[in-house]
Structures are given as C-alpha cells and as structure tokens.
Design an enzyme around this catalytic site. Structure first.
Site, mmCIF file in Angstrom:
data_model
loop_
_atom_site.group_PDB
_atom_site.id
_atom_site.type_symbol
_atom_site.label_atom_id
_atom_site.label_comp_id
_atom_site.label_asym_id
_atom_site.label_seq_id
_atom_site.Cartn_x
_atom_site.Cartn_y
_atom_site.Cartn_z
ATOM 1 N N CYS A 35 0.843 -1.193 0.000
ATOM 2 C CA CYS A 35 0.000 0.000 0.000
ATOM 3 C C CYS A 35 0.879 1.245 0.000
ATOM 4 C CB CYS A 35 -0.913 -0.016 1.228
ATOM 5 S SG CYS A 35 -2.025 1.401 1.314
ATOM 6 N N VAL A 36 0.860 1.975 -1.102
ATOM 7 C CA VAL A 36 1.709 3.178 -1.221
ATOM 8 C C VAL A 36 1.185 4.308 -0.343
ATOM 9 C CG1 VAL A 36 2.485 2.607 -3.546
ATOM 10 C CG2 VAL A 36 0.403 3.945 -3.254
#
Length: 291
Positions: free
Chosen positions: A132-133
C-alpha cells in the site's frame, strides 16, 4: 561526492516514502474540519430551527458520528502501520517446510505458501496482499484486519462528507450551470490563482471535489477487497479461477478478520485473534494449476 549523492538520494527516498501518508493525513483532517464547519455554522436547517433544542441534538449527533469515524480511521491506520506483516521474528525452519513452500534468494530463507517478497519493504511478507503506497507498508496476514477496517470507515466517512457537501454544490450551481461554476468545480486551483474566486469559495469547492473523487476511489478499493475476502483470495491471487483457500463466507471472514470478525470492525481495540499462524492454510482445493 558519491557519498553526498547517496545521502541526498536516501533523504529524497525517505521523503517520498512518507509523503503519501502526510498527504492523506492532511486531507482527512481537512475534510473533517470542513464538515464540522458545515454542521456547526452552515447546518442545513430552516432559520427558525437553528436555535431550537432540535438543532442542538442534530449537531451533536452529526459531530459524534463524524468523530467516531475519524477516530476509527486514525486508530486503524496507526495499528496497520505498527503491525508488521513480515517474516521478521518468525521461525520458518523445522518440520513445517512442505508443499507450497518456496525459497527466497533475497531473504535467503524458505517461505510459506501465499508469502512473497516485497522489494519496497525489502523483506518477505506473510500472506502478502499488496504494498500500500498510501501507508508505505505491505498488507499481509497480521494487519489485513486494520487495513480493511480503515477502508470501511474511510468509505463511510467520505460518503457522509459527500452528502454533507451536497449543499456546497447546490450553492455553486444555484445560479444555473455556467462556465464559471463548472470551472470552479473542475479546476478550483486555477480559478483561485487567476483571482476568479475567493479563498473561501476555493476551499469549499476543493474539499467538495476531494470528497467525491475520494469516495469513488475508496469505493473501488473497498468493494474490490470485500470481493476478495468473500472469495478467500488476495490481490495477487484474484486473477486465478482456482480458489484453494476458500473456506466459505464465514470461514474466510474468520480466518482474515479473526475469531470476533462480527465485532472487530466496530473498534480496532476489540481483540480478535487470528485462528492461524500465517505459515499454513487450510486447503479446500487443488494447488496445482488447471490443465
């Protein structure tokens, strides 16, 4: 010179790593502040109702609801970031190595089924879903509950904020659909820089736009992960027609969200121990690809 360039690169990389988290935090609190202002000052009530007992209760219920959602978003996000989904500290040797295990040449160790290496986290992650950026961390076996709960309250919070901002769209479009109103909704930044609108009008238009766009994006992520949860799959497995780890709806929710899956979404502090260890999974179908 090389050492200086390396230090600069490391600092830029660290800044880029934390930038999405800082931006998300800013947007969440900005939206909350704007909706609080709408509730307290611009409440959609008739003028003769604004000073009545009904008005006080109406505002109190709205404020409690939005800060309940904000608290859950922040607490779930914090626990998600602080809960490591990696193989660090996990004993991977012994007699447990069997079918589905692989050897990671980067980590130089055997890894269990559904585990894969993340080149952003620089380590293997148990039951890895994706990196998850927005939080700068992988979604895996131990922190999936907090990730999904955070998505749930972000979705409900943005839906609430979008409905509350409906009055903003009504005010902007009350004179009719004109070029000025359309540009204010589509490109509020340019309208502000060019001096076409006030700072106050820009702030309301920008946050209202953010609520709508954010709601659409979070809806896509949230319902996609619900779809995966119901099928007993991860993001890395969803393209496959095989579902060897599918335990049925209740079984999937229990093994993903914990034994108290029916309560844990209400508050991240409710304990919900996972029935597995992330190293072995109950298989209901063949792990071999269909021929």
């Amino acid at each position: 010179m090389t050492s200086f360039a390396s230090k600069v690169f490391c600092r830029v990389e660290r800044l880029c790593h934390h930038l999405p988290v800082a931006l998300n935090t800013f947007l969440v609190f900005s939206i909350t502040g704007e909706v609080s202002y709408l509730v307290m000052v611009e409440a959609p009530l008739e003028p003769d109702q604004k000073k009545t007992q009904w008005s006080v209760w109406w505002k109190l219920v709205h404020l409690l609801a939005q800060y309940f959602m904000l608290g859950n978003i922040c607490w779930n996000a914090l626990l998600f970031v602080r809960t490591s989904p990696t193989i660090r500290g996990v004993f991977l040797g012994g007699e447990g190595v069997g079918q589905g295990w692989r050897y990671c040449y980067t980590c130089e160790t055997h890894t269990p089924p559904r585990c894969s290496h993340c080149y952003d986290c620089k380590v293997c992650v148990l039951r890895r879903d994706h990196h998850c950026v927005f939080f700068g961390q992988c979604v895996g076996f131990r922190n999936y509950r907090f990730f999904l709960s955070c998505l749930l309250f972000m979705w409900s919070g943005l839906l609430y904020a979008t409905l509350m901002n409906a009055e903003v769209f009504i005010v902007i479009l009350k004179e009719g659909v004109s070029v000025h109103s359309i540009l204010l909704l589509l490109i509020p930044w340019i309208m502000l820089v060019s001096g076409q609108v006030s700072t106050r009008a820009f702030a309301f238009a920008f946050i209202a736009d953010t609520c709508v766009v954010g709601f659409l994006l979070v809806s896509a992520f949230f319902f996609f992960h619900l779809f995966l949860l119901f099928r007993g799959q991860t993001t890395r497995e969803w393209y496959s027609s095989r579902r060897p780890y599918n335990l049925g709806l209740l079984g999937n929710m229990r093994h993903t969200l914990g034994l108290r899956w029916y309560l844990c979404w209400l508050c991240p502090l409710i304990p919900s121990p996972l029935p597995g260890d992330g190293l072995s999974f109950q298989v209901t179908g063949s792990l071999e690809p269909a021929r």
